[in-house]
Design a protein around this motif. Structure first.
Motif, mmCIF file in Angstrom:
data_model
loop_
_atom_site.group_PDB
_atom_site.id
_atom_site.type_symbol
_atom_site.label_atom_id
_atom_site.label_comp_id
_atom_site.label_asym_id
_atom_site.label_seq_id
_atom_site.Cartn_x
_atom_site.Cartn_y
_atom_site.Cartn_z
ATOM 1 N N TRP A 142 -20.446 33.402 -65.219
ATOM 2 C CA TRP A 142 -19.625 33.687 -64.032
ATOM 3 C C TRP A 142 -18.873 34.999 -64.249
ATOM 4 N N HIS A 143 -19.051 35.952 -63.343
ATOM 5 C CA HIS A 143 -18.365 37.235 -63.479
ATOM 6 C C HIS A 143 -18.258 37.903 -62.117
ATOM 7 N N GLU A 144 -17.436 38.914 -62.050
ATOM 8 C CA GLU A 144 -17.271 39.676 -60.831
ATOM 9 C C GLU A 144 -18.137 40.925 -60.872
ATOM 10 N N CYS A 145 -18.562 41.360 -59.685
ATOM 11 C CA CYS A 145 -19.423 42.535 -59.575
ATOM 12 C C CYS A 145 -18.976 43.408 -58.410
ATOM 13 N N TRP A 146 -19.288 44.670 -58.536
ATOM 14 C CA TRP A 146 -19.179 45.611 -57.426
ATOM 15 C C TRP A 146 -20.605 45.906 -56.991
ATOM 16 N N VAL A 147 -20.938 45.590 -55.748
ATOM 17 C CA VAL A 147 -22.309 45.755 -55.277
ATOM 18 C C VAL A 147 -22.359 46.786 -54.152
ATOM 19 N N VAL A 148 -23.497 47.462 -54.075
ATOM 20 C CA VAL A 148 -23.783 48.387 -52.982
ATOM 21 C C VAL A 148 -24.901 47.759 -52.163
ATOM 22 N N LEU A 149 -24.665 47.567 -50.871
ATOM 23 C CA LEU A 149 -25.616 46.917 -49.974
ATOM 24 C C LEU A 149 -26.096 47.893 -48.911
ATOM 25 N N ASP A 150 -27.329 47.707 -48.481
ATOM 26 C CA ASP A 150 -27.853 48.461 -47.349
ATOM 27 C C ASP A 150 -27.220 47.898 -46.083
ATOM 28 N N ALA A 151 -26.535 48.740 -45.315
ATOM 29 C CA ALA A 151 -25.816 48.261 -44.133
ATOM 30 C C ALA A 151 -26.743 47.764 -43.043
ATOM 31 N N ARG A 152 -28.031 48.090 -43.116
ATOM 32 C CA ARG A 152 -28.954 47.649 -42.080
ATOM 33 C C ARG A 152 -29.337 46.192 -42.228
ATOM 34 N N ASP A 153 -29.515 45.738 -43.485
ATOM 35 C CA ASP A 153 -30.032 44.379 -43.683
ATOM 36 C C ASP A 153 -29.328 43.616 -44.800
ATOM 37 N N GLY A 154 -28.323 44.211 -45.451
ATOM 38 C CA GLY A 154 -27.598 43.517 -46.515
ATOM 39 C C GLY A 154 -28.323 43.490 -47.840
ATOM 40 N N ARG A 155 -29.425 44.211 -47.954
ATOM 41 C CA ARG A 155 -30.184 44.222 -49.208
ATOM 42 C C ARG A 155 -29.360 44.877 -50.310
ATOM 43 N N GLU A 156 -29.350 44.258 -51.505
ATOM 44 C CA GLU A 156 -28.604 44.823 -52.626
ATOM 45 C C GLU A 156 -29.341 46.033 -53.188
ATOM 46 N N LEU A 157 -28.640 47.151 -53.272
ATOM 47 C CA LEU A 157 -29.199 48.382 -53.810
ATOM 48 C C LEU A 157 -28.781 48.628 -55.257
ATOM 49 N N ALA A 158 -27.579 48.182 -55.603
ATOM 50 C CA ALA A 158 -27.075 48.382 -56.961
ATOM 51 C C ALA A 158 -25.978 47.373 -57.228
ATOM 52 N N GLN A 159 -25.754 47.115 -58.526
ATOM 53 C CA GLN A 159 -24.728 46.162 -58.932
ATOM 54 C C GLN A 159 -24.077 46.646 -60.221
ATOM 55 N N LEU A 160 -22.759 46.596 -60.245
ATOM 56 C CA LEU A 160 -21.999 46.966 -61.437
ATOM 57 C C LEU A 160 -21.180 45.757 -61.867
ATOM 58 N N ARG A 161 -21.423 45.282 -63.093
ATOM 59 C CA ARG A 161 -20.657 44.163 -63.612
ATOM 60 C C ARG A 161 -19.250 44.640 -63.989
#
Length: 358
Positions: free
Chosen positions: A158-177
């Motif tokens: 269990w951890h927190e992340c900063w994610v970058v999502l495509d605003a068109r469909d919510g697809r995850e583009l990147a994740q930083l733990r």
């Protein structure tokens, strides 16, 4: 030194206290400013400049997907075509017609170890912990602070992340733990339209601060957490650094984007005796002026909050603004264009001020 503030505009705006004591104001590159006010089960969006010219109807209204959830920091696209809500177990994009455009599911912010869910999406679990989200200035990305992992299977997962999502469909583009255990968070967009800041409050455990950018292929990030413990409050309108306030208010600092300290400002007690500390209400009135608030050690409600104008380069105190409408115990929200906001909760009036014309 006393500086008489000049009243520029005023408007009655129920709920407008969230503009000066919260994250209801979104400023973007080019200084477009939108006001996001929660009104019952709806999120109302106003153009700040239109409000002050008499256009009091919202420019857009979005149904809140989880009416029982009142935490999280939400965001609206630059064209107000959709809103993105930071929920307890999901980030969801919603059109003004109420249509769910996409949903990014994540683990629950609820702090209880091993707690279960009923399957009802409207269920709100115990706890005040929350994340935040931000639509990029070009409307193409959504930055979100979320929780990943399963409480009841593997605590270490269990951890927190900063994610970058495509605003068109919510697809995850990147994740930083992230190495955080948040009570809450907020995002700040840099006026360059490229960089985004994330500030995570962890209660008595301190503050974490990150900057990042996404170039379409790679997420580049850096944290400024080596002994900093500072709240991110604002970014210079001409890109010349950002402001932070120390967790317990001992000083305010101007930094370069890499964290290098350019100037430090100490608080000053109004009577020269009682100690004071900076509050998080701090930002750029314009490129040469910062407005900040202090909270006095004396908890007399009429003396608690004071406003100070600082030099935008040295952070030396220039003076204290006084207001023609009388004593003002409001927090402040600077706009970067030479003006700042205060709010009178009694009359539900939002005021915009400037320094007197020279």
């Amino acid at each position: 030194m006393s500086i008489t503030a000049q009243l520029r505009d005023s408007v009655r705006l129920p709920g407008g206290d969230a503009l000066v004591n919260g994250y209801a104001l979104e400023s973007r590159s080019g200084w477009a400013r939108r006001t996001l006010i929660r009104n019952g089960h709806e999120l109302e969006v106003y153009d700040l400049d239109e409000l002050f010219t008499g256009e009091t109807a919202p420019t857009a209204v979005f149904p809140v997907p989880w009416p029982g959830w009142d935490r999280g920091v939400d965001s609206v696209s630059p064209d107000a075509a959709f809103a993105v809500f930071s929920g307890q177990r999901a980030v969801r994009a919603v059109s003004s017609a109420g249509e769910t455009l996409w949903e990014y599911r994540h683990s629950c912010w609820g702090p209880a170890f091993g707690h279960s869910h009923t399957g009802d999406e409207q269920e709100v679990c115990r706890g005040l912990e929350h994340g935040s989200c931000r639509v990029s200035d070009d409307g193409r990305l959504v930055w979100a602070h979320v929780v990943v992992g399963v409480h009841d299977r593997d605590w270490d997962d269990w951890h927190e992340c900063w994610v970058v999502l495509d605003a068109r469909d919510g697809r995850e583009l990147a994740q930083l733990r992230l190495d955080s255990a948040a009570a809450g968070s907020h995002h700040v967009s840099h006026p360059d339209g490229i960089h985004v800041g994330l500030c995570i409050g962890m209660g008595q455990d301190g503050i974490l601060l990150y900057w990042a950018r996404w170039d379409g292929e790679k997420l580049t990030s850096w944290d400024l957490n080596d002994g900093m413990d500072r709240i991110l409050t604002d970014v210079h309108p001409d890109h010349a650094g950002f402001l932070t306030v120390e967790h317990y208010g001992t000083d305010v600092r101007l930094h370069m984007l890499d964290g290098t300290v350019l100037a430090t400002g100490a608080p000053e007690a109004a009577d020269g005796k009682d100690p004071a500390w900076w509050d998080y209400g701090c930002g750029f009135v314009d490129g040469g002026t910062v407005i900040a608030t202090t909270v006095d050690a004396d908890e007399d409600s009429e003396r608690a909050v004071r406003h100070w104008l600082l030099d935008g380069r040295t952070l030396e105190i220039r003076g204290t603004p006084t207001y023609p409408t009388g004593a003002n115990g409001s927090y402040v929200r600077p706009l970067g264009d030479g003006t700042w906001l205060t709010y009178d909760s009694t009359s539900e009036t939002l005021y915009r001020w400037s320094e007197p014309a020279s």
